[in-house]
Design a protein around this motif. Structure first.
Motif, mmCIF file in Angstrom:
data_model
loop_
_atom_site.group_PDB
_atom_site.id
_atom_site.type_symbol
_atom_site.label_atom_id
_atom_site.label_comp_id
_atom_site.label_asym_id
_atom_site.label_seq_id
_atom_site.Cartn_x
_atom_site.Cartn_y
_atom_site.Cartn_z
ATOM 1 N N TYR A 128 -3.266 4.176 -12.401
ATOM 2 C CA TYR A 128 -3.074 5.412 -12.019
ATOM 3 C C TYR A 128 -3.891 6.475 -12.539
ATOM 4 C CZ TYR A 128 -0.976 10.100 -12.026
ATOM 5 O OH TYR A 128 -0.661 11.064 -12.278
ATOM 6 N N ALA A 168 -0.101 -0.182 -9.630
ATOM 7 C CA ALA A 168 0.230 1.439 -9.298
ATOM 8 C C ALA A 168 -0.068 2.484 -10.185
ATOM 9 C CB ALA A 168 1.304 1.678 -8.431
ATOM 10 N N LYS A 196 1.819 6.658 -7.381
ATOM 11 C CA LYS A 196 1.183 7.648 -7.846
ATOM 12 C C LYS A 196 1.888 9.504 -7.386
ATOM 13 C CE LYS A 196 -2.753 9.627 -7.596
ATOM 14 N NZ LYS A 196 -2.864 10.849 -7.502
ATOM 15 N N LYS A 197 2.182 8.828 -6.254
ATOM 16 C CA LYS A 197 3.281 10.505 -6.058
ATOM 17 C C LYS A 197 4.517 10.593 -7.172
ATOM 18 C CE LYS A 197 5.486 13.346 -2.260
ATOM 19 N NZ LYS A 197 6.833 13.061 -2.335
ATOM 20 N N LYS A 229 2.140 1.459 -3.346
ATOM 21 C CA LYS A 229 1.407 2.349 -4.318
ATOM 22 C C LYS A 229 0.908 3.986 -4.263
ATOM 23 C CE LYS A 229 -2.026 -1.789 -5.515
ATOM 24 N NZ LYS A 229 -2.917 -1.795 -6.112
ATOM 25 N N LYS A 230 1.490 4.322 -3.004
ATOM 26 C CA LYS A 230 1.257 5.721 -3.091
ATOM 27 C C LYS A 230 1.936 6.440 -3.429
ATOM 28 C CE LYS A 230 -2.241 5.471 1.000
ATOM 29 N NZ LYS A 230 -1.580 5.065 2.433
ATOM 30 N N MET A 231 3.496 5.906 -3.118
ATOM 31 C CA MET A 231 4.134 6.599 -3.650
ATOM 32 C C MET A 231 4.705 6.474 -4.979
ATOM 33 S SD MET A 231 7.761 4.939 -0.344
ATOM 34 C CE MET A 231 8.865 6.003 -1.191
ATOM 35 N N GLU A 262 0.621 -0.631 -0.235
ATOM 36 C CA GLU A 262 -0.482 0.127 0.060
ATOM 37 C C GLU A 262 0.447 1.366 0.283
ATOM 38 O OE1 GLU A 262 -3.257 0.642 -0.648
ATOM 39 O OE2 GLU A 262 -3.371 -1.635 -0.971
ATOM 40 N N LYS A 263 2.426 1.616 0.618
ATOM 41 C CA LYS A 263 2.957 2.348 1.117
ATOM 42 C C LYS A 263 3.885 2.297 -0.691
ATOM 43 C CE LYS A 263 5.609 5.376 2.958
ATOM 44 N NZ LYS A 263 5.373 7.178 3.106
#
Length: 351
Positions: free
Chosen positions: A349, A345, A311-312, A307-309, A304-305
């Motif tokens: 997007y 991820a 996207k960023k 995927k967030k990174m 999950e971390k």
């Protein structure tokens, strides 16, 4: 541009990677991972238990199977042919071994003018024919689904191994050779360059859709020395190939050269994880496709971390003129589900 390349482009079911290389507007960035074919996959480990490293490289059936393993599992937007940058010195009459738990080992490193004189520029279609066969087999397995990338090491990076005789944190012997025997060093670099150009041209002729030059040790040099001992030769490769296929240049630690690289005729530039998206866009002038720059060790974070990174990362680079990738090769201890999180991820997007 060759008809082979044009036909490859028009028949691919997924040409997102090639469109991003051209700078086209895309629905999302394409994704692949450096070293995606290999050591973190259980199906690769099964093959590794049966065959040594260079047997895997030199057996087209094995190399093509290893190339498509990650595609079957994760569905990346491009495949990269399983091989090694050190097949070039092998073809040039330089012995290269791959020692388990050690890495590359060259028992007779190049240290003199006489050693350089003994290095040959081979007929790559013969000495590296197994690579071309692997491309043909891989293209059949890919069935025009996605593009195939071929690659080579930069001449400087190959010289580092040839002179040092093994991997190194400093490549002190390689640098000493260049600085104390520059004439011999430049002769060796030119021989490697000429061989690399012929090799990559043969790969394009065999069917790869793009090529990448890995300058893994370019960051070992000062900006001035980089121009003399590395970039001068990479530019020759770009000039020789850019009309035949897109050329990606990845220089680890070479952020200082991004400005010149951006005006070289390369289609895209790789960025490592120590250079931010903002700096990479600024230093490269903002008009060239960039590739990277996720820290490979960050794939040890929870999915999950990751995927967030990711996207960023895409938000910071922008979805166009960008190829999502790692900032260096994937590490062998990365859990399969974490690699999947990275790829998913990017594929999921949305702005």
């Amino acid at each position: 541009m060759s008809q082979t390349l044009e036909s490859n482009k028009t028949t691919l079911k997924n040409d997102l990677f090639l469109r991003a290389l051209k700078g086209a507007t895309v629905e999302r960035p394409p994704v692949w991972m450096m070293r995606q074919a290999g050591r973190y996959l259980p199906e690769f480990m099964e093959i590794r238990e049966k065959y040594d490293f260079f047997t895997r490289c030199q057996t087209p059936e094995l190399a093509s199977e290893i190339t498509v393993q990650p595609i079957r599992r994760f569905g990346m937007d491009a495949a990269i042919l399983f091989s090694d940058i050190l097949v070039i010195p092998q073809a040039m009459n330089i012995e290269v071994q791959m020692k388990p738990n050690f890495g590359p080992y060259l028992p007779n490193p190049i240290r003199s003018q006489q050693d350089v004189d003994n290095v040959i520029i081979p007929q790559v279609e013969q000495s590296l024919d197994y690579v071309m066969q692997a491309i043909t087999m891989t293209k059949e397995k890919l069935n025009n689904e996605i593009p195939l990338i071929g690659f080579a090491g930069s001449p400087w990076t190959i010289l580092c191994y040839c002179v040092q005789g093994q991997g190194s944190k400093t490549f002190d012997k390689a640098k000493a050779f260049c600085f104390t025997q520059p004439e011999a060093a430049h002769q060796l670099l030119q021989k490697i360059t000429d061989t690399t150009i012929a090799y990559l041209k043969a790969k394009i002729g065999a069917g790869v859709n793009a090529v990448q030059v890995f300058d893994s040790w370019g960051g070992m040099l000062s900006p001035v020395d980089y121009q003399e001992f590395s970039w001068y030769y990479i530019q020759q490769i770009i000039d020789a190939l850019k009309e035949e296929a897109p050329v990606i240049v990845f220089g680890k630690g070479c952020w200082f050269a991004l400005g010149e690289m951006a005006n070289s005729g390369a289609a895209a530039l790789g960025v490592d994880w120590t250079c931010s998206a903002a700096n990479a866009r600024y230093l490269s002038g903002g008009k060239i496709t960039l590739q990277g720059n996720f820290d490979p060790a960050r794939l040890l974070s929870p999915p999950e971390k990751i995927k967030k990174m990711v996207k960023k990362m895409i938000d910071e680079f922008g979805k166009d003129r960008y190829i999502a990738n790692l900032g260096h090769g994937i590490l062998p201890n990365i859990p399969v589900e974490n690699a999947r999180a990275f790829v998913d991820a990017v594929k999921e997007y949305k702005m």
